[in-house]
Design an enzyme around this catalytic site. Structure first.
Site, PDB file in Angstrom:
ATOM      1  N   ASN A  10     -17.563   0.515  35.748  1.00 51.16           N
ATOM      2  CA  ASN A  10     -17.399  -0.931  35.935  1.00 51.16           C
ATOM      3  C   ASN A  10     -15.986  -1.300  35.485  1.00 51.16           C
ATOM      4  O   ASN A  10     -15.716  -1.361  34.294  1.00 51.16           O
ATOM      5  CB  ASN A  10     -18.466  -1.656  35.090  1.00 51.16           C
ATOM      6  CG  ASN A  10     -18.286  -3.164  35.105  1.00 51.16           C
ATOM      7  OD1 ASN A  10     -17.507  -3.707  35.896  1.00 51.16           O
ATOM      8  ND2 ASN A  10     -19.018  -3.853  34.233  1.00 51.16           N
ATOM      9  N   TRP A  11     -15.118  -1.509  36.462  1.00 47.27           N
ATOM     10  CA  TRP A  11     -13.716  -1.802  36.119  1.00 47.27           C
ATOM     11  C   TRP A  11     -13.517  -3.231  35.641  1.00 47.27           C
ATOM     12  O   TRP A  11     -12.444  -3.589  35.189  1.00 47.27           O
ATOM     13  CB  TRP A  11     -12.820  -1.529  37.344  1.00 47.27           C
ATOM     14  CG  TRP A  11     -12.444  -0.087  37.493  1.00 47.27           C
ATOM     15  CD1 TRP A  11     -13.090   0.991  36.949  1.00 47.27           C
ATOM     16  CD2 TRP A  11     -11.325   0.448  38.221  1.00 47.27           C
ATOM     17  NE1 TRP A  11     -12.456   2.155  37.298  1.00 47.27           N
ATOM     18  CE2 TRP A  11     -11.363   1.845  38.088  1.00 47.27           C
ATOM     19  CE3 TRP A  11     -10.311  -0.116  38.992  1.00 47.27           C
ATOM     20  CZ2 TRP A  11     -10.417   2.694  38.674  1.00 47.27           C
ATOM     21  CZ3 TRP A  11      -9.368   0.720  39.584  1.00 47.27           C
ATOM     22  CH2 TRP A  11      -9.419   2.105  39.419  1.00 47.27           C
ATOM     23  N   LYS A  12     -14.547  -4.072  35.787  1.00 55.57           N
ATOM     24  CA  LYS A  12     -14.417  -5.493  35.394  1.00 55.57           C
ATOM     25  C   LYS A  12     -13.170  -6.089  36.039  1.00 55.57           C
ATOM     26  O   LYS A  12     -12.817  -5.707  37.156  1.00 55.57           O
ATOM     27  CB  LYS A  12     -14.431  -5.618  33.868  1.00 55.57           C
ATOM     28  CG  LYS A  12     -15.625  -4.889  33.236  1.00 55.57           C
ATOM     29  CD  LYS A  12     -15.822  -5.200  31.791  1.00 55.57           C
ATOM     30  CE  LYS A  12     -17.031  -4.422  31.273  1.00 55.57           C
ATOM     31  NZ  LYS A  12     -17.364  -4.744  29.894  1.00 55.57           N
ATOM     32  N   HIS A  96     -24.833  -8.792  34.849  1.00 54.72           N
ATOM     33  CA  HIS A  96     -24.087  -8.279  33.693  1.00 54.72           C
ATOM     34  C   HIS A  96     -23.996  -9.383  32.637  1.00 54.72           C
ATOM     35  O   HIS A  96     -23.864 -10.564  32.977  1.00 54.72           O
ATOM     36  CB  HIS A  96     -22.683  -7.835  34.136  1.00 54.72           C
ATOM     37  CG  HIS A  96     -21.966  -7.068  33.074  1.00 54.72           C
ATOM     38  ND1 HIS A  96     -21.387  -7.675  31.986  1.00 54.72           N
ATOM     39  CD2 HIS A  96     -21.758  -5.742  32.910  1.00 54.72           C
ATOM     40  CE1 HIS A  96     -20.850  -6.745  31.206  1.00 54.72           C
ATOM     41  NE2 HIS A  96     -21.071  -5.560  31.746  1.00 54.72           N
ATOM     42  N   GLU A  98     -21.698 -10.344  30.862  1.00 58.37           N
ATOM     43  CA  GLU A  98     -20.489 -11.177  30.934  1.00 58.37           C
ATOM     44  C   GLU A  98     -20.644 -12.263  31.997  1.00 58.37           C
ATOM     45  O   GLU A  98     -20.002 -13.310  31.898  1.00 58.37           O
ATOM     46  CB  GLU A  98     -19.264 -10.280  31.203  1.00 58.37           C
ATOM     47  CG  GLU A  98     -18.898  -9.494  29.955  1.00 58.37           C
ATOM     48  CD  GLU A  98     -18.163  -8.193  30.221  1.00 58.37           C
ATOM     49  OE1 GLU A  98     -17.693  -7.961  31.342  1.00 58.37           O
ATOM     50  OE2 GLU A  98     -18.066  -7.386  29.260  1.00 58.37           O
ATOM     51  N   GLU A 166     -27.890  -2.603  28.510  1.00 56.49           N
ATOM     52  CA  GLU A 166     -26.599  -2.765  27.853  1.00 56.49           C
ATOM     53  C   GLU A 166     -26.732  -3.738  26.685  1.00 56.49           C
ATOM     54  O   GLU A 166     -26.689  -4.967  26.877  1.00 56.49           O
ATOM     55  CB  GLU A 166     -25.566  -3.327  28.842  1.00 56.49           C
ATOM     56  CG  GLU A 166     -25.272  -2.408  29.994  1.00 56.49           C
ATOM     57  CD  GLU A 166     -23.855  -2.622  30.530  1.00 56.49           C
ATOM     58  OE1 GLU A 166     -23.119  -1.642  30.629  1.00 56.49           O
ATOM     59  OE2 GLU A 166     -23.494  -3.774  30.806  1.00 56.49           O
ATOM     60  N   GLY A 172     -17.962  -2.828  24.695  1.00 58.60           N
ATOM     61  CA  GLY A 172     -16.563  -2.902  24.284  1.00 58.60           C
ATOM     62  C   GLY A 172     -16.374  -2.898  22.778  1.00 58.60           C
ATOM     63  O   GLY A 172     -15.296  -3.230  22.282  1.00 58.60           O
ATOM     64  N   SER A 212     -20.101   0.983  25.280  1.00 62.74           N
ATOM     65  CA  SER A 212     -19.276   1.914  24.500  1.00 62.74           C
ATOM     66  C   SER A 212     -19.594   3.390  24.766  1.00 62.74           C
ATOM     67  O   SER A 212     -19.553   4.211  23.847  1.00 62.74           O
ATOM     68  CB  SER A 212     -19.370   1.612  22.998  1.00 62.74           C
ATOM     69  OG  SER A 212     -18.792   0.350  22.731  1.00 62.74           O
ATOM     70  N   GLY A 234     -14.941   0.223  29.715  1.00 62.17           N
ATOM     71  CA  GLY A 234     -13.577   0.588  29.317  1.00 62.17           C
ATOM     72  C   GLY A 234     -13.186   2.020  29.664  1.00 62.17           C
ATOM     73  O   GLY A 234     -12.094   2.254  30.207  1.00 62.17           O
TER      74      GLY A 234
HETATM   75  P1  PGA Z   1     -17.956  -0.729  27.766  1.00 60.14           P
HETATM   76  O1  PGA Z   1     -18.586  -1.759  28.828  1.00 60.14           O
HETATM   77  O2  PGA Z   1     -18.239   0.667  28.277  1.00 60.14           O
HETATM   78  O3  PGA Z   1     -16.477  -1.056  27.776  1.00 60.14           O
HETATM   79  O4  PGA Z   1     -18.621  -0.988  26.471  1.00 60.14           O
HETATM   80  C1  PGA Z   1     -19.806  -1.499  29.470  1.00 60.14           C
HETATM   81  C2  PGA Z   1     -20.139  -2.616  30.410  1.00 60.14           C
HETATM   82  O5  PGA Z   1     -19.877  -3.783  30.083  1.00 60.14           O
HETATM   83  O6  PGA Z   1     -20.681  -2.375  31.503  1.00 60.14           O
END
Ligand code: PGA
Length: 262
Positions: A10-12, A96, A98, A166, A172, A212, A234
């Site tokens: 997931n490059w966001k 997600h 976010e 998640e 993150g 993470s 990330g």
């Molecule tokens: P992260 O993000 O690996 O940077 O913790 C995971 C995600 O939000 O899908």
């Protein structure tokens, strides 16, 4: 039924055309080794979908990070599921945290988006997870039950749905639940799905862990029972790290038994 592991990147809101070489590296690594045993998908920002398709397919799949619930219409700035499919995407991340927290998406809206994704022939990667406060209050399983009930329309199968657990406090953050916690939570999610859609269908749904995941912890996490892959944020922005995570999937013969509900 054995579930084929899935590693999703997931490059966001990161990346531009200068990053396409990373995708080519991932494709080459997958072609040489990884894709024999593992499905790999990268979900770049929408601006890169067509380029990502050229760089990755058919060895590695492309996915979107969100879609609208409508197929088309007066929704300035939005992208529909059929548009994602038209760009070559095979997957879409939905719900997600976010987007739930930053864009006000609730379970009902996520469910409409999941239905739209299915109609367009996309595999929905549906994200669920508890906040730090809910974790501390011992409410993790209750939150997950509520989110799964509300975000998944009826009709989920192993072919159209992937669930990503998640924990919001791990995203993150450089920390993760313990392997024991992840195992208990994934087992509970499998049981919940089993009640909801029946055991054969529930057995076929891949349950990813996200939050993470790094090359250093991927081997341990991916070996946990009922963990069928990872959703990587990330670390997916670094091709070498992402490839290392893909290579951490246990060999089928060496993997601990998977799938059975106790
Ligand atoms: P992260 O993000 O690996 O940077 O913790 C995971 C995600 O939000 O899908």
């Amino acid at each position: 039924m054995a579930r084929r592991p899935l590693i999703a990147g997931n490059w966001k809101m990161h990346g531009g055309r200068a990053d396409l070489d990373k995708l080519r590296m991932i494709r080459e690594a997958a072609r040489r080794q990884i894709c024999e045993t593992t499905d790999v998908v990268v979900c770049p920002p929408a601006t890169l979908l067509a380029h990502a398709f050229e760089a990755l397919e058919p060895t590695v799949a492309v996915g979107g990070q969100d879609c609208h619930f409508a197929a088309s219409g007066p929704y300035t700035g939005s992208i529909s599921a059929p548009m994602l499919a038209d760009s070559g995407a095979r997957y879409v991340i939905l719900g997600h945290s976010e987007r739930r927290s930053g864009c006000g998406e609730d379970d009902a809206l996520v469910a409409r988006k999941v239905a739209a994704a299915w109609s367009a022939g996309l595999v929905a990667i549906v994200c669920v997870g508890e906040t730090e406060a809910e974790h501390a209050a011992g409410r993790t399983l209750a939150v997950l039950r509520e989110e799964l009930t509300g975000s998944l329309p009826s009709g989920a199968t192993g072919d159209n749905t992937v669930i990503a657990y998640e924990p919001i406090w791990a995203i993150g953050a450089g920390r993760t639940p313990t392997p024991d916690e992840i195992e208990k939570i994934h087992h509970a999610m499998r049981e919940h799905l089993s009640h909801r859609i029946g055991e054969p269908a529930a057995r076929a749904v891949r349950l990813l862990y996200g939050g993470s995941v790094k090359p250093e912890n991927a081997g341990e996490i991916l070996a946990i029972r009922n963990v069928d892959g990872a959703l990587v944020g990330g670390a997916s922005l670094n091709a070498e790290d992402f490839i290392a995570i893909c290579r951490s999937v246990p060999e089928p013969a060496a993997a601990p038994p998977r799938g059975g509900l106790e």
